[in-house]
Motif scaffolding. Structure first.
Motif, mmCIF file in Angstrom:
data_model
loop_
_atom_site.group_PDB
_atom_site.id
_atom_site.type_symbol
_atom_site.label_atom_id
_atom_site.label_comp_id
_atom_site.label_asym_id
_atom_site.label_seq_id
_atom_site.Cartn_x
_atom_site.Cartn_y
_atom_site.Cartn_z
ATOM 1 N N GLU A 87 0.823 -1.212 0.000
ATOM 2 C CA GLU A 87 0.000 0.000 0.000
ATOM 3 C C GLU A 87 0.858 1.263 0.000
ATOM 4 O O GLU A 87 0.543 2.232 -0.702
ATOM 5 N N LEU A 88 1.937 1.261 0.775
ATOM 6 C CA LEU A 88 2.837 2.414 0.787
ATOM 7 C C LEU A 88 3.497 2.610 -0.579
ATOM 8 O O LEU A 88 3.643 3.742 -1.045
ATOM 9 N N LYS A 89 3.882 1.505 -1.210
ATOM 10 C CA LYS A 89 4.461 1.601 -2.547
ATOM 11 C C LYS A 89 3.441 2.168 -3.531
ATOM 12 O O LYS A 89 3.772 3.038 -4.350
ATOM 13 N N ALA A 90 2.210 1.684 -3.467
ATOM 14 C CA ALA A 90 1.159 2.172 -4.374
ATOM 15 C C ALA A 90 0.920 3.667 -4.177
ATOM 16 O O ALA A 90 0.767 4.413 -5.151
ATOM 17 N N ASP A 91 0.909 4.111 -2.927
ATOM 18 C CA ASP A 91 0.732 5.542 -2.637
ATOM 19 C C ASP A 91 1.890 6.360 -3.198
ATOM 20 O O ASP A 91 1.694 7.426 -3.781
ATOM 21 N N LYS A 92 3.114 5.881 -3.000
ATOM 22 C CA LYS A 92 4.301 6.602 -3.474
ATOM 23 C C LYS A 92 4.293 6.689 -5.006
ATOM 24 O O LYS A 92 4.582 7.743 -5.579
ATOM 25 N N ALA A 131 10.130 15.212 -23.049
ATOM 26 C CA ALA A 131 8.936 14.482 -22.603
ATOM 27 C C ALA A 131 9.239 12.994 -22.472
ATOM 28 O O ALA A 131 8.820 12.346 -21.499
ATOM 29 N N ASN A 132 9.978 12.440 -23.422
ATOM 30 C CA ASN A 132 10.366 11.025 -23.343
ATOM 31 C C ASN A 132 11.301 10.770 -22.164
ATOM 32 O O ASN A 132 11.203 9.735 -21.501
ATOM 33 N N ASP A 133 12.211 11.700 -21.903
ATOM 34 C CA ASP A 133 13.117 11.568 -20.761
ATOM 35 C C ASP A 133 12.335 11.566 -19.440
ATOM 36 O O ASP A 133 12.653 10.803 -18.525
ATOM 37 N N LEU A 134 11.339 12.437 -19.371
ATOM 38 C CA LEU A 134 10.497 12.479 -18.166
ATOM 39 C C LEU A 134 9.771 11.150 -17.980
ATOM 40 O O LEU A 134 9.754 10.593 -16.879
ATOM 41 N N ALA A 135 9.210 10.622 -19.044
ATOM 42 C CA ALA A 135 8.506 9.336 -18.965
ATOM 43 C C ALA A 135 9.464 8.213 -18.545
ATOM 44 O O ALA A 135 9.117 7.363 -17.708
ATOM 45 N N ALA A 136 10.675 8.225 -19.083
ATOM 46 C CA ALA A 136 11.663 7.204 -18.727
ATOM 47 C C ALA A 136 12.072 7.326 -17.263
ATOM 48 O O ALA A 136 12.241 6.312 -16.563
ATOM 49 N N LEU A 137 12.218 8.549 -16.785
ATOM 50 C CA LEU A 137 12.573 8.767 -15.383
ATOM 51 C C LEU A 137 11.475 8.244 -14.460
ATOM 52 O O LEU A 137 11.758 7.584 -13.454
ATOM 53 N N VAL A 138 10.234 8.516 -14.805
ATOM 54 C CA VAL A 138 9.106 8.030 -14.004
ATOM 55 C C VAL A 138 9.090 6.502 -14.008
ATOM 56 O O VAL A 138 8.913 5.875 -12.954
ATOM 57 N N ASP A 139 9.287 5.898 -15.157
ATOM 58 C CA ASP A 139 9.323 4.431 -15.239
ATOM 59 C C ASP A 139 10.425 3.862 -14.355
ATOM 60 O O ASP A 139 10.215 2.875 -13.637
ATOM 61 N N GLN A 140 11.613 4.486 -14.389
ATOM 62 C CA GLN A 140 12.734 3.998 -13.576
ATOM 63 C C GLN A 140 12.439 4.148 -12.090
ATOM 64 O O GLN A 140 12.690 3.239 -11.301
ATOM 65 N N GLU A 142 9.537 4.232 -10.668
ATOM 66 C CA GLU A 142 8.501 3.257 -10.304
ATOM 67 C C GLU A 142 9.126 1.878 -10.082
ATOM 68 O O GLU A 142 8.805 1.192 -9.111
ATOM 69 N N LYS A 143 10.039 1.475 -10.957
ATOM 70 C CA LYS A 143 10.741 0.200 -10.776
ATOM 71 C C LYS A 143 11.531 0.209 -9.465
ATOM 72 O O LYS A 143 11.531 -0.781 -8.721
ATOM 73 N N ASP A 144 12.218 1.327 -9.213
ATOM 74 C CA ASP A 144 13.011 1.439 -7.981
ATOM 75 C C ASP A 144 12.122 1.317 -6.743
ATOM 76 O O ASP A 144 12.484 0.662 -5.763
ATOM 77 N N ILE A 145 10.965 1.962 -6.780
ATOM 78 C CA ILE A 145 10.033 1.885 -5.651
ATOM 79 C C ILE A 145 9.584 0.447 -5.460
ATOM 80 O O ILE A 145 9.557 -0.075 -4.330
ATOM 81 N N ASN A 146 9.230 -0.211 -6.527
ATOM 82 C CA ASN A 146 8.754 -1.597 -6.424
ATOM 83 C C ASN A 146 9.830 -2.555 -5.918
ATOM 84 O O ASN A 146 9.506 -3.616 -5.384
ATOM 85 N N ASN A 147 11.106 -2.183 -6.055
ATOM 86 C CA ASN A 147 12.201 -3.032 -5.568
ATOM 87 C C ASN A 147 12.553 -2.785 -4.097
ATOM 88 O O ASN A 147 13.371 -3.516 -3.543
ATOM 89 N N LYS A 151 9.293 -0.527 4.641
ATOM 90 C CA LYS A 151 8.382 0.613 4.665
ATOM 91 C C LYS A 151 9.149 1.927 4.795
ATOM 92 O O LYS A 151 8.830 2.908 4.128
ATOM 93 N N SER A 152 10.166 1.947 5.647
ATOM 94 C CA SER A 152 10.916 3.190 5.841
ATOM 95 C C SER A 152 11.642 3.604 4.556
ATOM 96 O O SER A 152 11.733 4.794 4.250
ATOM 97 N N LYS A 153 12.130 2.645 3.793
ATOM 98 C CA LYS A 153 12.799 2.968 2.517
ATOM 99 C C LYS A 153 11.792 3.584 1.543
ATOM 100 O O LYS A 153 12.132 4.508 0.801
ATOM 101 N N VAL A 154 10.564 3.098 1.552
ATOM 102 C CA VAL A 154 9.520 3.661 0.683
ATOM 103 C C VAL A 154 9.213 5.093 1.116
ATOM 104 O O VAL A 154 9.133 6.002 0.297
ATOM 105 N N ILE A 155 9.069 5.297 2.421
ATOM 106 C CA ILE A 155 8.759 6.635 2.949
ATOM 107 C C ILE A 155 9.859 7.623 2.554
ATOM 108 O O ILE A 155 9.590 8.754 2.165
ATOM 109 N N LEU A 156 11.111 7.191 2.624
ATOM 110 C CA LEU A 156 12.239 8.079 2.357
ATOM 111 C C LEU A 156 12.560 8.247 0.870
ATOM 112 O O LEU A 156 13.307 9.150 0.509
ATOM 113 N N PHE A 157 11.990 7.418 0.024
ATOM 114 C CA PHE A 157 12.328 7.464 -1.392
ATOM 115 C C PHE A 157 11.955 8.813 -1.998
ATOM 116 O O PHE A 157 10.846 9.303 -1.849
#
Length: 161
Positions: A87-92, A131-140, A142-147, A151-157
């Motif tokens: 849930e914390l990951k989904a919120d982030k 715009a493509n760079d922004l999309a790529a950054l968001v994708d990266q 998101e992957k980092d968050i999912n890895n 919980k504290s690492k998610v909060i601090l990300f």
């Protein structure tokens, strides 16, 4: 911050007070102008946060006197969250995507809408690239968050784009 132990009760001050009831004298003004050594002699000591303290993931605990360093200090404990790690990951991730949407809308949206309205006006290459760079950054991110594994690492990300 400063603290004083007066008859077993710890009083906290945001800064050295002008008026102060010390262990030797009563100050109606000017206490804040005394040297640190004189303030300590009257019972006012610095109050420090624990090393590594971060209010996003820690709670402050009791205040104790550190006689080795002549100061008061807080104890700290790790925060707990009712939400699950997922849930914390989904919120982030939702916050990340909201930020990206806002940035995209603010910086690039107009170019793409203009092209829809008038196909003869192409989106400049530097805008497409950004715009493509922004999309790529968001994708990266998101992957980092999912890895992340705690919980504290998610909060601090940091989701700053």
């Amino acid at each position: 911050m400063y603290a004083q132990n007066k008859n077993g009760k710890i009083r906290i001050y945001q800064s050295a007070p002008s008026e102060f009831s010390g262990s030797q004298k009563e100050y109606v003004s000017g206490f804040d102008q005394l040297s640190s050594k004189d303030q300590k002699a009257e019972g006012l000591f610095p109050l420090v946060l624990p090393e590594g303290y971060d209010s996003r993931i820690h709670n402050l605990g009791k205040i104790s006197f550190d006689s080795v360093n002549s100061r008061f200090k807080y104890s700290m404990s790790d925060k707990t969250w009712a939400k699950t790690l997922a849930e914390l990951k989904a919120d982030k991730i939702a916050n990340l995507k909201h930020s990206a949407k806002s940035e995209f809308k603010e910086k690039y949206d107009w170019y793409f809408i203009r092209t829809l309205r008038d196909p003869s006006k192409a989106v400049p290459e530097d805008i497409k690239t950004a715009a493509n760079d922004l999309a790529a950054l968001v994708d990266q991110k998101e992957k980092d968050i999912n890895n992340l594994k705690s919980k504290s690492k998610v909060i601090l990300f940091d989701i700053t784009l």
